[in-house]
Motif scaffolding. Structure first.
Motif, PDB file in Angstrom:
ATOM      1  N   SER A  38       0.836  -1.216   0.000  1.00  0.00           N
ATOM      2  CA  SER A  38       0.000   0.000   0.000  1.00  0.00           C
ATOM      3  C   SER A  38       0.865   1.257   0.000  1.00  0.00           C
ATOM      4  CB  SER A  38      -0.900   0.019   1.246  1.00  0.00           C
ATOM      5  OG  SER A  38      -1.931  -0.920   1.126  1.00  0.00           O
ATOM      6  N   ALA A  39       1.943   1.209   0.799  1.00  0.00           N
ATOM      7  CA  ALA A  39       2.826   2.383   0.907  1.00  0.00           C
ATOM      8  C   ALA A  39       3.500   2.688  -0.432  1.00  0.00           C
ATOM      9  CB  ALA A  39       3.873   2.149   1.994  1.00  0.00           C
ATOM     10  N   LYS A  40       3.848   1.639  -1.187  1.00  0.00           N
ATOM     11  CA  LYS A  40       4.486   1.850  -2.496  1.00  0.00           C
ATOM     12  C   LYS A  40       3.544   2.579  -3.453  1.00  0.00           C
ATOM     13  CE  LYS A  40       7.419  -2.219  -2.103  1.00  0.00           C
ATOM     14  NZ  LYS A  40       7.603  -3.623  -2.488  1.00  0.00           N
ATOM     15  N   LEU A  41       2.256   2.258  -3.362  1.00  0.00           N
ATOM     16  CA  LEU A  41       1.276   2.924  -4.228  1.00  0.00           C
ATOM     17  C   LEU A  41       0.939   4.328  -3.717  1.00  0.00           C
ATOM     18  CD1 LEU A  41      -1.131  -0.114  -4.800  1.00  0.00           C
ATOM     19  CD2 LEU A  41       0.434   0.872  -6.471  1.00  0.00           C
ATOM     20  N   ALA A  42       1.092   4.552  -2.415  1.00  0.00           N
ATOM     21  CA  ALA A  42       0.724   5.838  -1.819  1.00  0.00           C
ATOM     22  C   ALA A  42       1.862   6.853  -1.868  1.00  0.00           C
ATOM     23  CB  ALA A  42       0.299   5.626  -0.361  1.00  0.00           C
ATOM     24  N   ARG A  43       3.082   6.408  -2.096  1.00  0.00           N
ATOM     25  CA  ARG A  43       4.249   7.287  -1.969  1.00  0.00           C
ATOM     26  C   ARG A  43       4.365   8.265  -3.135  1.00  0.00           C
ATOM     27  NH1 ARG A  43       9.441   5.220  -4.588  1.00  0.00           N
ATOM     28  NH2 ARG A  43       8.676   4.085  -6.389  1.00  0.00           N
ATOM     29  N   ASP A  44       5.192   9.280  -2.921  1.00  0.00           N
ATOM     30  CA  ASP A  44       5.640  10.153  -3.999  1.00  0.00           C
ATOM     31  C   ASP A  44       6.964   9.575  -4.476  1.00  0.00           C
ATOM     32  OD1 ASP A  44       6.713  12.060  -5.630  1.00  0.00           O
ATOM     33  OD2 ASP A  44       6.533  13.730  -4.225  1.00  0.00           O
ATOM     34  N   LYS A  45       6.973   8.948  -5.647  1.00  0.00           N
ATOM     35  CA  LYS A  45       8.149   8.194  -6.072  1.00  0.00           C
ATOM     36  C   LYS A  45       9.371   9.081  -6.292  1.00  0.00           C
ATOM     37  CE  LYS A  45       6.929   8.015 -11.012  1.00  0.00           C
ATOM     38  NZ  LYS A  45       6.654   7.119 -12.142  1.00  0.00           N
ATOM     39  N   MET A  69      -5.690  -0.185   5.008  1.00  0.00           N
ATOM     40  CA  MET A  69      -5.923   1.119   4.371  1.00  0.00           C
ATOM     41  C   MET A  69      -5.674   1.016   2.874  1.00  0.00           C
ATOM     42  SD  MET A  69      -4.160   4.024   6.716  1.00  0.00           S
ATOM     43  CE  MET A  69      -4.619   4.342   8.394  1.00  0.00           C
ATOM     44  N   ASN A  70      -6.497   1.683   2.090  1.00  0.00           N
ATOM     45  CA  ASN A  70      -6.171   1.745   0.670  1.00  0.00           C
ATOM     46  C   ASN A  70      -5.107   2.843   0.471  1.00  0.00           C
ATOM     47  OD1 ASN A  70      -7.453   4.305   0.249  1.00  0.00           O
ATOM     48  ND2 ASN A  70      -9.440   3.259   0.152  1.00  0.00           N
ATOM     49  N   PRO A  71      -4.390   2.820  -0.654  1.00  0.00           N
ATOM     50  CA  PRO A  71      -3.280   3.762  -0.851  1.00  0.00           C
ATOM     51  C   PRO A  71      -3.651   5.229  -0.670  1.00  0.00           C
ATOM     52  CG  PRO A  71      -3.190   2.033  -2.509  1.00  0.00           C
ATOM     53  CD  PRO A  71      -4.460   1.825  -1.743  1.00  0.00           C
ATOM     54  N   ASP A  72      -4.867   5.622  -1.108  1.00  0.00           N
ATOM     55  CA  ASP A  72      -5.275   7.024  -0.961  1.00  0.00           C
ATOM     56  C   ASP A  72      -5.371   7.429   0.504  1.00  0.00           C
ATOM     57  OD1 ASP A  72      -5.355   7.468  -3.630  1.00  0.00           O
ATOM     58  OD2 ASP A  72      -7.517   7.156  -3.862  1.00  0.00           O
ATOM     59  N   GLN A  73      -5.949   6.525   1.316  1.00  0.00           N
ATOM     60  CA  GLN A  73      -6.074   6.817   2.750  1.00  0.00           C
ATOM     61  C   GLN A  73      -4.700   6.902   3.415  1.00  0.00           C
ATOM     62  OE1 GLN A  73      -8.533   3.488   3.798  1.00  0.00           O
ATOM     63  NE2 GLN A  73     -10.429   4.650   3.659  1.00  0.00           N
ATOM     64  N   LEU A  74      -3.823   5.975   3.051  1.00  0.00           N
ATOM     65  CA  LEU A  74      -2.478   5.956   3.633  1.00  0.00           C
ATOM     66  C   LEU A  74      -1.707   7.218   3.241  1.00  0.00           C
ATOM     67  CD1 LEU A  74      -0.599   4.206   5.349  1.00  0.00           C
ATOM     68  CD2 LEU A  74       0.224   3.117   3.269  1.00  0.00           C
ATOM     69  N   LYS A  75      -1.891   7.629   1.993  1.00  0.00           N
ATOM     70  CA  LYS A  75      -1.220   8.848   1.521  1.00  0.00           C
ATOM     71  C   LYS A  75      -1.720  10.072   2.287  1.00  0.00           C
ATOM     72  CE  LYS A  75      -0.430  11.580  -2.670  1.00  0.00           C
ATOM     73  NZ  LYS A  75      -0.627  11.658  -4.108  1.00  0.00           N
TER      74      LYS A  75
END
Length: 340
Positions: free
Chosen positions: A121-128, A279-285
């Motif tokens: 999830s964190a990989k999808l939520a991050r700013d790469k 948490m989905n990625p948007d929520q984690l972000k």
């Protein structure tokens, strides 16, 4: 180190009042004066008193010099490309590390994430561009009494050290931080008892074997929320909203505020996160990773609290301290907030 004016004045705050006849400005934006006579005048008036003050306050002068040198070193590190360590021609960065694109440690962040599902999830939520993710499996070794030579026997600790680019060191050492790859190293674990335990184990690792990272302010703890309140829309003026609460106390405050707004109980619902992986990625972000909306605590040891801090770590993490821990739990057990 070549010190530039920006290294000295980047962290300086001063008030200068000067009345200049016939001011000359640089460029269209007029954000800089170019009057040579004004420059000479201000230098003459302020230079000698400042030099005199520095000679009379040597310790303050040393601190200012240290700040300038540290700033210059950080600037030089940021422009110098940090090569990944190579072993037999292959990069030895951990395979599970999802690295960021930037090489400027002033903006780079590494999140040490509990578990592979939360890591996904964190990989999808991050700013790469600036955020890197290193998922950790299970609980890290309690390294409080582990000799530095034995540390790399643990795969997780080895991966953390290689990822951040700094070798383990002692409290009195002067380690080489030129290889540091991230300005912020954030511990990201679930908002439950197990997550707190992982947090303590990682803080023990940094306190014991990477103390320079703690003292320089590179270690952080992310604070994911425990609750989410979904509030229904109330006409066009008040759209539906989601409010996140860090803990029960904050949730109580949110519910009290909603009641003062005249919101009835059937207009909102409360859900509790079981963990980061839920948490989905948007929520984690939104709640934990985006710099504008997250909560990130910097780990610091207060002035004068070095001995007390060491005593707490000995009591909590020392192998021969079971009796002290039992006595502490008997004395303070009623103050713990636990889910039953």
């Amino acid at each position: 180190v070549k010190v530039q004016s920006d290294d000295v004045f980047g962290r300086v705050a001063f008030v200068l009042s000067a009345r200049v006849l016939d001011p000359q400005f640089q460029g269209q934006t007029k954000d800089k004066l170019t009057n040579r006579d004004a420059l000479k005048l201000v230098a003459a008036v302020s230079g000698d008193p400042l030099e005199l003050w520095l000679n009379q306050n040597v310790e303050a002068g040393k601190k200012i010099a240290e700040l300038a040198i540290r700033q210059a070193q950080a600037r030089m590190r940021s422009v110098k490309k940090i090569e990944k360590k190579k072993g037999s021609g292959v990069a030895v960065l951990p395979g599970k590390l999802t690295d960021c694109e930037s090489e400027d440690i002033r903006e780079n962040e590494l999140f040490l994430v509990e578990g592979d599902s939360a890591g996904g999830s964190a990989k999808l939520a991050r700013d790469k561009a600036t955020q890197a993710i290193l998922p950790l499996r299970g609980k890290v070794l309690n390294s409080f009494e582990v000799h530095p030579d034995q540390l790399f026997g643990n795969a997780e600790i080895h991966d953390i050290s290689v990822a951040i680019g700094v070798d383990p060191h002692g409290a009195g050492d002067n380690p080489d931080l030129s290889g540091l790859r991230y300005g912020k190293i954030a511990i990201l674990s679930d908002a439950d008892v197990d997550g707190s335990h992982i947090q303590v184990l990682l803080l023990t690792l940094f306190y014991r074997h990477f103390p320079k990272l703690v003292s320089d302010g590179h270690i952080y703890v992310a604070q994911p929320p425990l609750f989410r309140v979904d509030v229904s829309a109330q006409g066009k003026s008040k759209p539906a909203r989601k409010i996140y609460a860090l803990d029960q106390a904050e949730l109580d405050g949110i519910l009290e505020r909603l009641q003062t707004e005249g919101m009835s109980e059937n207009k909102y619902s409360i859900s509790r996160f079981k963990g980061l992986g839920e948490m989905n990625p948007d929520q984690l972000k939104d709640t934990t990773m985006h710099p504008d909306t997250r909560r990130l605590l910097q780990v610091q040891i207060p002035d004068g609290a070095l001995e007390a801090t060491h005593g707490i770590f000995v009591k909590l993490m020392g192998k021969g301290e079971a009796a002290a821990r039992r006595a502490w739990m008997e004395a303070e057990g009623d103050t713990a907030q636990v889910d039953i």
